[in-house]
Design a protein around this motif. Structure first.
Motif, PDB file in Angstrom:
ATOM      1  N   GLY A 132       1.041  -1.351   0.018  1.00  0.00           N
ATOM      2  CA  GLY A 132       0.329   0.251   0.668  1.00  0.00           C
ATOM      3  C   GLY A 132       1.009   1.192  -0.005  1.00  0.00           C
ATOM      4  O   GLY A 132       0.323   2.578  -0.490  1.00  0.00           O
ATOM      5  N   ILE A 133       2.132   0.746   0.136  1.00  0.00           N
ATOM      6  CA  ILE A 133       3.088   2.243  -0.013  1.00  0.00           C
ATOM      7  C   ILE A 133       3.654   2.664  -1.221  1.00  0.00           C
ATOM      8  O   ILE A 133       4.348   1.752  -1.558  1.00  0.00           O
ATOM      9  N   ASP A 134       3.350   3.863  -1.754  1.00  0.00           N
ATOM     10  CA  ASP A 134       4.336   3.863  -3.020  1.00  0.00           C
ATOM     11  C   ASP A 134       4.993   4.916  -2.966  1.00  0.00           C
ATOM     12  O   ASP A 134       4.876   6.465  -2.789  1.00  0.00           O
ATOM     13  N   PRO A 135       6.135   4.224  -2.648  1.00  0.00           N
ATOM     14  CA  PRO A 135       7.739   5.469  -1.970  1.00  0.00           C
ATOM     15  C   PRO A 135       8.161   6.754  -3.249  1.00  0.00           C
ATOM     16  O   PRO A 135       9.063   7.440  -3.192  1.00  0.00           O
ATOM     17  N   ARG A 136       7.362   5.392  -4.620  1.00  0.00           N
ATOM     18  CA  ARG A 136       7.615   6.638  -5.802  1.00  0.00           C
ATOM     19  C   ARG A 136       7.480   7.705  -5.701  1.00  0.00           C
ATOM     20  O   ARG A 136       7.457   9.275  -6.735  1.00  0.00           O
ATOM     21  N   LEU A 137       6.391   8.521  -5.148  1.00  0.00           N
ATOM     22  CA  LEU A 137       5.277   9.519  -5.211  1.00  0.00           C
ATOM     23  C   LEU A 137       5.443  10.270  -3.623  1.00  0.00           C
ATOM     24  O   LEU A 137       4.714  11.811  -3.449  1.00  0.00           O
ATOM     25  N   ASP A 138       5.823   9.880  -2.556  1.00  0.00           N
ATOM     26  CA  ASP A 138       6.036  10.798  -1.823  1.00  0.00           C
ATOM     27  C   ASP A 138       7.832  11.217  -1.369  1.00  0.00           C
ATOM     28  O   ASP A 138       9.227  10.048  -0.975  1.00  0.00           O
ATOM     29  N   SER A 139       8.647  12.207  -0.954  1.00  0.00           N
ATOM     30  CA  SER A 139       9.617  12.583  -1.001  1.00  0.00           C
ATOM     31  C   SER A 139      10.067  11.825   0.142  1.00  0.00           C
ATOM     32  O   SER A 139      11.122  12.429   0.382  1.00  0.00           O
ATOM     33  N   ALA A 140       9.058  11.693   0.776  1.00  0.00           N
ATOM     34  CA  ALA A 140       9.914  12.151   2.775  1.00  0.00           C
ATOM     35  C   ALA A 140      10.626  10.452   2.349  1.00  0.00           C
ATOM     36  O   ALA A 140      11.355  10.178   3.809  1.00  0.00           O
ATOM     37  N   THR A 141      10.177   9.442   2.166  1.00  0.00           N
ATOM     38  CA  THR A 141      10.774   8.726   1.556  1.00  0.00           C
ATOM     39  C   THR A 141      11.441   8.183   1.351  1.00  0.00           C
ATOM     40  O   THR A 141      12.344   7.181   1.141  1.00  0.00           O
ATOM     41  N   GLY A 142      12.549   9.050   0.256  1.00  0.00           N
ATOM     42  CA  GLY A 142      14.012   9.005   0.171  1.00  0.00           C
ATOM     43  C   GLY A 142      14.945   8.653   1.173  1.00  0.00           C
ATOM     44  O   GLY A 142      15.539   8.165   0.825  1.00  0.00           O
ATOM     45  N   VAL A 143      14.904   8.652   2.655  1.00  0.00           N
ATOM     46  CA  VAL A 143      16.093   8.531   3.810  1.00  0.00           C
ATOM     47  C   VAL A 143      15.703   6.684   3.225  1.00  0.00           C
ATOM     48  O   VAL A 143      17.015   6.257   4.290  1.00  0.00           O
ATOM     49  N   TYR A 144      14.488   5.998   3.402  1.00  0.00           N
ATOM     50  CA  TYR A 144      14.504   4.862   3.334  1.00  0.00           C
ATOM     51  C   TYR A 144      15.291   4.121   1.579  1.00  0.00           C
ATOM     52  O   TYR A 144      15.621   2.778   2.071  1.00  0.00           O
ATOM     53  N   GLN A 145      15.796   4.862   1.421  1.00  0.00           N
ATOM     54  CA  GLN A 145      16.715   4.739  -0.583  1.00  0.00           C
ATOM     55  C   GLN A 145      17.913   3.767   0.547  1.00  0.00           C
ATOM     56  O   GLN A 145      17.997   4.147   1.229  1.00  0.00           O
ATOM     57  N   TYR A 146      18.742   3.206  -0.663  1.00  0.00           N
ATOM     58  CA  TYR A 146      20.204   2.767  -0.015  1.00  0.00           C
ATOM     59  C   TYR A 146      20.840   3.123  -0.665  1.00  0.00           C
ATOM     60  O   TYR A 146      21.271   3.209  -1.925  1.00  0.00           O
ATOM     61  N   LEU A 147      22.373   3.006  -0.048  1.00  0.00           N
ATOM     62  CA  LEU A 147      23.836   3.041  -0.415  1.00  0.00           C
ATOM     63  C   LEU A 147      24.207   2.175  -0.792  1.00  0.00           C
ATOM     64  O   LEU A 147      24.770   1.461   0.913  1.00  0.00           O
ATOM     65  N   ASP A 148      24.841   1.839  -1.892  1.00  0.00           N
ATOM     66  CA  ASP A 148      25.366   0.440  -1.710  1.00  0.00           C
ATOM     67  C   ASP A 148      26.738   0.563  -1.777  1.00  0.00           C
ATOM     68  O   ASP A 148      27.300   1.614  -2.505  1.00  0.00           O
ATOM     69  N   PHE A 149      27.614  -0.587  -1.022  1.00  0.00           N
ATOM     70  CA  PHE A 149      29.293   0.364  -1.177  1.00  0.00           C
ATOM     71  C   PHE A 149      30.087  -1.023  -1.738  1.00  0.00           C
ATOM     72  O   PHE A 149      29.760  -2.093  -0.808  1.00  0.00           O
ATOM     73  N   ARG A 150      30.872  -1.098  -1.951  1.00  0.00           N
ATOM     74  CA  ARG A 150      31.648  -1.909  -2.100  1.00  0.00           C
ATOM     75  C   ARG A 150      33.588  -1.582  -1.801  1.00  0.00           C
ATOM     76  O   ARG A 150      34.168  -0.454  -2.207  1.00  0.00           O
ATOM     77  N   VAL A 151      34.610  -2.404  -1.470  1.00  0.00           N
ATOM     78  CA  VAL A 151      35.507  -2.691  -1.314  1.00  0.00           C
ATOM     79  C   VAL A 151      36.294  -2.557  -2.468  1.00  0.00           C
ATOM     80  O   VAL A 151      36.130  -4.310  -3.322  1.00  0.00           O
ATOM     81  N   SER A 152      37.124  -1.580  -3.528  1.00  0.00           N
ATOM     82  CA  SER A 152      37.856  -2.009  -4.508  1.00  0.00           C
ATOM     83  C   SER A 152      38.401  -3.240  -4.345  1.00  0.00           C
ATOM     84  O   SER A 152      39.620  -4.233  -3.422  1.00  0.00           O
ATOM     85  N   ARG A 153      38.480  -3.801  -5.606  1.00  0.00           N
ATOM     86  CA  ARG A 153      39.875  -5.331  -5.434  1.00  0.00           C
ATOM     87  C   ARG A 153      40.837  -5.054  -5.876  1.00  0.00           C
ATOM     88  O   ARG A 153      41.603  -5.801  -5.118  1.00  0.00           O
ATOM     89  N   LYS A 154      40.991  -3.847  -5.525  1.00  0.00           N
ATOM     90  CA  LYS A 154      42.883  -3.412  -5.194  1.00  0.00           C
ATOM     91  C   LYS A 154      43.313  -2.971  -4.725  1.00  0.00           C
ATOM     92  O   LYS A 154      44.046  -3.645  -3.895  1.00  0.00           O
ATOM     93  N   LEU A 155      42.534  -2.604  -3.533  1.00  0.00           N
ATOM     94  CA  LEU A 155      42.493  -2.521  -2.524  1.00  0.00           C
ATOM     95  C   LEU A 155      42.646  -3.990  -1.747  1.00  0.00           C
ATOM     96  O   LEU A 155      42.939  -4.342  -0.118  1.00  0.00           O
ATOM     97  N   LEU A 156      41.538  -4.528  -1.860  1.00  0.00           N
ATOM     98  CA  LEU A 156      40.812  -5.893  -1.520  1.00  0.00           C
ATOM     99  C   LEU A 156      42.121  -6.762  -1.655  1.00  0.00           C
ATOM    100  O   LEU A 156      42.790  -7.501  -0.462  1.00  0.00           O
ATOM    101  N   SER A 157      43.193  -6.795  -2.264  1.00  0.00           N
ATOM    102  CA  SER A 157      44.030  -7.713  -2.909  1.00  0.00           C
ATOM    103  C   SER A 157      45.329  -7.219  -2.296  1.00  0.00           C
ATOM    104  O   SER A 157      46.015  -8.043  -1.389  1.00  0.00           O
ATOM    105  N   LYS A 158      45.317  -5.967  -2.067  1.00  0.00           N
ATOM    106  CA  LYS A 158      46.316  -5.652  -0.517  1.00  0.00           C
ATOM    107  C   LYS A 158      46.288  -5.889   0.473  1.00  0.00           C
ATOM    108  O   LYS A 158      47.154  -6.172   1.021  1.00  0.00           O
ATOM    109  N   LEU A 159      45.092  -5.760   0.960  1.00  0.00           N
ATOM    110  CA  LEU A 159      44.812  -5.907   2.282  1.00  0.00           C
ATOM    111  C   LEU A 159      45.157  -8.004   2.286  1.00  0.00           C
ATOM    112  O   LEU A 159      45.132  -8.581   3.574  1.00  0.00           O
TER     113      LEU A 159
END
Length: 273
Positions: A132-159
């Protein structure tokens, strides 16, 4: 699984009489999105969760109709989850699973399918959204969006060369979905914006421009915000790496100095390979 074409250029994926996934038919030029929807369909078949495409209507009622039809084995769980969705309409899966450590995942998934759905693409992809919730219609739902992050292969190989491994995925604990600058994260991680527990990150979000309409790629915020958030998190991860390398390299002849210099030299472009 039987796919049936319905009005409006939509496709309905069915298994017997049970609805599995409802998503847009995509063109060959959107091959990546098409592949995502194929994955969503397979995942939905396993979980019984409703996946929809970005332009599809949101579901408004549980698929089984009424509370009386709910399996007694999950009725109390459904009631508890319903309260969670009232307090917050959109959740990342780990946050919910962590709240029920003694409950089998199969029961949690079954209960979630009655109360929520998820988008197969877009800024709310793979998040659990209350029916029943449509986040595409209410800007207040923006805080529930996701941020994805990955450790680069270069840094991962060094570690890895120094025996430092990213955290392994497992059943989430109570704070797995919360980001802090000192909490180790895995090679890849996903956080909702409201769960970025860092004053610098939250200040950027609060001061950011809010778009007039919800963009299919970046949601209610401009792309520049997400780039800046990732840059800051990248700095936190590098800080953790430098601290770990400093401890390991102290007293070692094969010196951490050059390695530390290489960490300092990592840039955003290096991390986006």
């Amino acid at each position: 699984c039987v796919c049936v074409c319905v009005g409006g250029g939509m496709r309905l994926c069915m298994q017997g009489k049970r609805e599995l996934v409802y998503f847009s038919v995509l063109t060959r030029t959107n091959h990546c999105r098409y592949q995502n929807n194929l994955f969503a369909a397979a995942r939905a078949e396993e979980e019984g969760l409703l996946y929809i495409g970005w332009t599809d209507p949101v579901p408004t009622a549980p698929p089984d109709g009424s509370d009386e039809s709910i399996d007694p084995a999950i009725r109390d769980l459904v009631a508890s989850l319903r309260e969670l969705f009232v307090s917050r309409p959109i959740w990342v899966r780990n946050a919910i699973v962590a709240r029920y450590p003694g409950v089998p995942l199969t029961r949690i998934k079954k209960a979630l399918a009655l109360l929520s759905f998820t988008f197969s693409t877009g800024p709310f992809r793979n998040l659990l959204v209350r029916r029943g919730i449509d986040p595409r219609l209410d800007s207040a739902t923006g805080v529930y969006q996701y941020l994805d992050f990955r450790v680069s292969r270069k840094l991962l190989s060094k570690l890895k060369a120094l025996g430092i491994e990213p955290t392994r995925a497992g059943r989430p604990d109570a704070d797995t979905h919360i980001y802090t600058r000192t909490r180790p994260i895995g090679q890849a991680a996903m956080f909702q914006l409201c769960d970025l527990n860092d004053p610098d990150l939250q200040r950027l979000i609060e001061e950011s421009e809010v778009l007039p309409t919800c963009d299919e790629k970046t949601g209610w915020y401009p792309q520049a915000l997400f780039k800046r958030l990732r840059d800051i998190i990248r700095g936190h991860v590098l800080g953790q790496a430098r601290a770990a390398v400093g401890e390991l390299s102290s007293g070692m002849v094969m010196g951490g100095a050059s390695f530390m210099d290489s960490l300092t030299g990592l840039t955003s472009s290096d991390d986006d390979d």
